[in-house]
Design an enzyme around this catalytic site. Structure first.
Site, short mmCIF file in Angstrom:
data_model
loop_
_atom_site.label_atom_id
_atom_site.label_comp_id
_atom_site.label_asym_id
_atom_site.label_seq_id
_atom_site.Cartn_x
_atom_site.Cartn_y
_atom_site.Cartn_z
N TYR A 1 -1.98 -1.18 10.40
CA TYR A 1 -1.97 -1.37 8.94
C TYR A 1 -0.64 -0.90 8.35
CZ TYR A 1 -3.93 -1.21 4.15
OH TYR A 1 -4.18 -1.42 2.81
N SER B 1 0.87 -1.19 0.00
CA SER B 1 0.00 0.00 0.00
C SER B 1 0.90 1.23 0.00
CB SER B 1 -0.84 -0.03 1.28
OG SER B 1 -1.49 1.19 1.52
N1 LIG Z 1 -8.66 -0.60 -1.63
C1 LIG Z 1 -7.63 0.20 -1.37
O1 LIG Z 1 -7.76 1.42 -1.38
C2 LIG Z 1 -6.26 -0.39 -1.09
C3 LIG Z 1 -5.17 0.49 -1.07
C4 LIG Z 1 -3.91 -0.02 -0.81
C5 LIG Z 1 -3.74 -1.37 -0.58
N2 LIG Z 1 -4.82 -2.21 -0.60
C6 LIG Z 1 -4.59 -3.61 -0.33
O2 LIG Z 1 -5.08 -4.37 -1.42
C7 LIG Z 1 -5.47 -5.65 -0.95
C8 LIG Z 1 -6.88 -5.96 -1.44
O3 LIG Z 1 -7.73 -4.96 -0.90
P1 LIG Z 1 -9.21 -4.68 -1.42
O4 LIG Z 1 -9.36 -3.20 -1.40
O5 LIG Z 1 -9.51 -5.45 -2.63
O6 LIG Z 1 -10.02 -5.23 -0.13
P2 LIG Z 1 -11.35 -6.09 0.00
O7 LIG Z 1 -11.73 -6.01 1.43
O8 LIG Z 1 -12.33 -5.67 -1.02
O9 LIG Z 1 -10.85 -7.55 -0.37
C9 LIG Z 1 -9.95 -8.22 0.48
C10 LIG Z 1 -10.18 -9.71 0.35
O10 LIG Z 1 -9.29 -10.37 1.24
C11 LIG Z 1 -10.01 -11.40 1.88
N3 LIG Z 1 -9.42 -11.75 3.17
C12 LIG Z 1 -9.38 -11.01 4.29
N4 LIG Z 1 -8.81 -11.70 5.29
C13 LIG Z 1 -8.48 -12.92 4.77
C14 LIG Z 1 -7.87 -14.06 5.31
N5 LIG Z 1 -7.50 -14.13 6.60
N6 LIG Z 1 -7.66 -15.12 4.50
C15 LIG Z 1 -8.05 -15.07 3.20
N7 LIG Z 1 -8.64 -14.02 2.64
C16 LIG Z 1 -8.87 -12.95 3.43
C17 LIG Z 1 -11.41 -10.84 2.04
O11 LIG Z 1 -12.35 -11.89 2.29
C18 LIG Z 1 -11.62 -10.11 0.73
O12 LIG Z 1 -12.16 -10.94 -0.26
C19 LIG Z 1 -5.33 -5.63 0.57
O13 LIG Z 1 -4.10 -6.21 0.95
C20 LIG Z 1 -5.32 -4.14 0.87
O14 LIG Z 1 -4.66 -3.86 2.08
C21 LIG Z 1 -6.08 -1.75 -0.85
#
Ligand SMILES: NC(=O)c1ccc[n+]([C@@H]2O[C@H](COP(=O)([O-])OP(=O)(O)OC[C@H]3O[C@@H](n4cnc5c(N)ncnc54)[C@H](O)[C@@H]3O)[C@@H](O)[C@H]2O)c1
Length: 251
Positions: free
Chosen positions: A152, A139
């Site tokens: 985080y 991130s």
């Molecule tokens: N959306 C953003 O703005 C953003 C920004 C920077 C980084 N990220 C990172 O991108 C990645 C995906 O984020 P997203 O926005 O798609 O989030 P999201 O919440 O839409 O999807 C995350 C997925 O991870 C799964 N998950 C959570 N805990 C789990 C576990 N213990 N075992 C297996 N699966 C698990 C959830 O069920 C979900 O399907 C994450 O690592 C997040 O930190 C997101």
């Protein structure tokens, strides 16, 4: 020939958001993809939508037994894993003083310990595949600090460091390891967040999961001279601050 023909990818957190977009893009480019997630209903629905080149695998990234099962099921269905996307993640808000120790530990467990377990479980399979690529979804919180996001931020900086160590250890096995650093992306994770958090960025909007997936595809298929590096996709959020220019007014 498509960019990922013949490749087998395991995408954690693949049931929705960024992971689902990566699964979709990889399938379009010829890969066989295992969608690994806690969310069975969403994961199975996506698997049906994407078709025979995909499987759903229930996986809690914090559980090493789940990881062993996921890798062996993937091998049985599609052959050795050549791409691992450590994408599953959670976010929790709270100041240092307010955050419950168990919440801090849970964030580290999912966002940092989980990817470490995933690398550990997948590398033998990647060696059988003759090499591979590991993408760790960090991130902008792995590049700078954010108030009220201590757990985080710590997890995402940790994942960035783990990426570099893995790149060093695995280079001789033909395995590249890179970290992705998205800014605000429109997914269920950010659904409750105010659109104004992107307003001061040079590109003042949330990114799309598909934009992140395009970078994941590039890193997997084309970035053959990159390992241990950070790839930022943040609308310019980490470029710098406009505050002085806006408040300077020539004095
Ligand atoms: N959306 C953003 O703005 C953003 C920004 C920077 C980084 N990220 C990172 O991108 C990645 C995906 O984020 P997203 O926005 O798609 O989030 P999201 O919440 O839409 O999807 C995350 C997925 O991870 C799964 N998950 C959570 N805990 C789990 C576990 N213990 N075992 C297996 N699966 C698990 C959830 O069920 C979900 O399907 C994450 O690592 C997040 O930190 C997101």
């Amino acid at each position: 020939m498509k960019a990922l023909s013949g490749r087998t990818a395991l995408v954690t957190g693949g049931a929705r958001g960024i992971g689902a977009a990566i699964a979709h893009t990889f399938v379009d480019e010829g890969a066989r993809v295992v969608i690994a997630d806690l969310l069975e209903e969403e994961g199975r629905a996506l698997q049906e939508k994407l078709g025979d080149a995909t499987r759903f695998q229930k996986l809690d990234v914090t559980n090493d037994v789940d990881w062993a099962t996921a890798v062996s099921e993937t091998e049985q269905a599609f052959g050795p894993v050549s791409v691992l996307v450590n994408n599953a993640g959670i976010v929790e808000f709270g100041s240092m003083e307010e955050t419950d120790p168990q919440v801090f530990q849970r964030v580290i467990a999912v966002n940092l310990y989980g990817p470490w377990l995933g690398i550990r479980a997948s590398v033998p399979s990647m060696r059988r595949a003759g090499g591979g690529v590991i993408l760790n979804v960090s991130s902008t919180a792995g590049l700078m600090g954010y108030a009220n996001l201590g757990a985080y931020v710590a997890s995402k900086w940790g994942l960035r460091g783990l990426t570099k160590t893995a790149a060093l250890e695995l280079a001789a096995s033909g395995i590249r390891v890179c970290s992705l650093h998205p800014g605000p992306i429109a997914t269920p994770m950010t659904a409750g967040m105010d659109a104004s958090i992107a307003a001061d960025q040079p590109i003042p909007r949330f990114g799309t999961p598909e934009e992140v997936a395009a970078m994941a595809l590039f890193l997997t298929a084309d970035a053959t001279y990159s390992t241990g590096s950070e790839f930022v996709i943040d609308g310019g959020a980490t470029t710098g601050s406009m505050v002085l220019a806006q408040r300077g007014d020539g004095d």
